[in-house]
Design an enzyme around this catalytic site. Structure first.
Site, mmCIF file in Angstrom:
data_model
loop_
_atom_site.group_PDB
_atom_site.id
_atom_site.type_symbol
_atom_site.label_atom_id
_atom_site.label_comp_id
_atom_site.label_asym_id
_atom_site.label_seq_id
_atom_site.Cartn_x
_atom_site.Cartn_y
_atom_site.Cartn_z
ATOM 1 N N ASP A 69 -107.138 63.943 69.139
ATOM 2 C CA ASP A 69 -106.033 63.094 69.553
ATOM 3 C C ASP A 69 -105.188 63.892 70.556
ATOM 4 O O ASP A 69 -105.257 65.119 70.578
ATOM 5 C CB ASP A 69 -105.206 62.720 68.308
ATOM 6 C CG ASP A 69 -103.912 62.038 68.675
ATOM 7 O OD1 ASP A 69 -103.948 61.065 69.449
ATOM 8 O OD2 ASP A 69 -102.850 62.494 68.184
ATOM 9 N N ASP A 113 -101.339 63.158 71.865
ATOM 10 C CA ASP A 113 -99.921 63.341 71.525
ATOM 11 C C ASP A 113 -99.735 63.643 70.041
ATOM 12 O O ASP A 113 -100.204 62.905 69.175
ATOM 13 C CB ASP A 113 -99.125 62.086 71.911
ATOM 14 C CG ASP A 113 -99.234 61.779 73.400
ATOM 15 O OD1 ASP A 113 -99.343 62.729 74.202
ATOM 16 O OD2 ASP A 113 -99.216 60.583 73.766
HETATM 17 MG MG LIG Z 1 -101.022 61.436 67.878
#
Ligand SMILES: [Mg+2]
Ligand SMILES: [Zn+2]
Length: 197
Positions: free
Chosen positions: A10, A12
């Protein structure tokens, strides 16, 4: 082409601080440990592939062009630290978007598996023997949807996600303090000793 395994990441809250909907690279604060983490993924022979929901596009906070610039700069930041990202796949959609192009219940918004399926066909990845590392419940579900092993990091929304997962009675393969610890766990589990390189 040889079949490869990937560590899906992932963006952020996992690689960099989650600041909402950044639209320029200056808002992207990459966690210092992320470089070593990706370098270790490279050395271990896994592909490092970012999969990221970027509904900021559908919400009108950032354009596809601006996102591309951010991702090019993230890639070169990693290169400078001798770490290589093998791909960055993003979903621009938002079901409530005012722009018809992005208003879609798509198959690529995590937890749906679309981004992994796209990466798998382009990069020849075996999903079931791959890993997913993220800070949200959606990331864990995404990993499980592709039958990979999901690892939760406690950066970003990780703490909140951990209690949500507990309420659901589900458990990631591992809960790590941050991305580097997650990668170290994978190396231990795979019995990969990078010190011999
Ligand atoms: Mg995230
Ligand atoms: Zn999508």
């Amino acid at each position: 082409m040889k079949i490869k395994r990937a560590v899906f990441l992932d963006r952020d809250g996992t690689i960099n601080e989650d600041v909402g909907y950044p639209n320029q690279f200056s808002q992207i604060n990459i966690y210092p440990d992320s470089f070593e983490a990706v370098r270790k993924i490279n050395q271990a022979g896994f592909l490092a592939v970012i999969v990221t929901n970027q509904s900021g596009i559908g919400r009108g906070f950032i354009t596809e062009g601006e996102l591309q610039v951010i991702h090019q700069k993230i890639e070169s930041a990693f290169s400078k630290h001798k770490a290589h990202l093998d791909g960055i796949y993003s979903c621009p959609h938002y079901p409530l978007s005012s722009a018809p192009l992005y208003r879609k219940n798509c198959s690529c918004r995590k937890p749906n598996p679309g981004l992994a399926l796209q990466a798998a066909s382009e990069l020849n990845i075996d999903l079931e023997s791959s890993y997913m590392i993220g800070d949200k419940v959606e990331d864990m579900l995404f990993g499980w949807n592709i039958k990979a092993s999901s690892i939760l990091v406690l950066t970003g929304f990780g703490q909140k996600s951990l209690s949500k997962l507990k309420k659901r009675g589900t458990q990631p393969a591992f809960v790590a303090k941050n991305l580097l610890e997650a990668v170290n766990w994978i190396l231990r589990r795979e019995k990969i000793d990078l010190t011999i390189f």
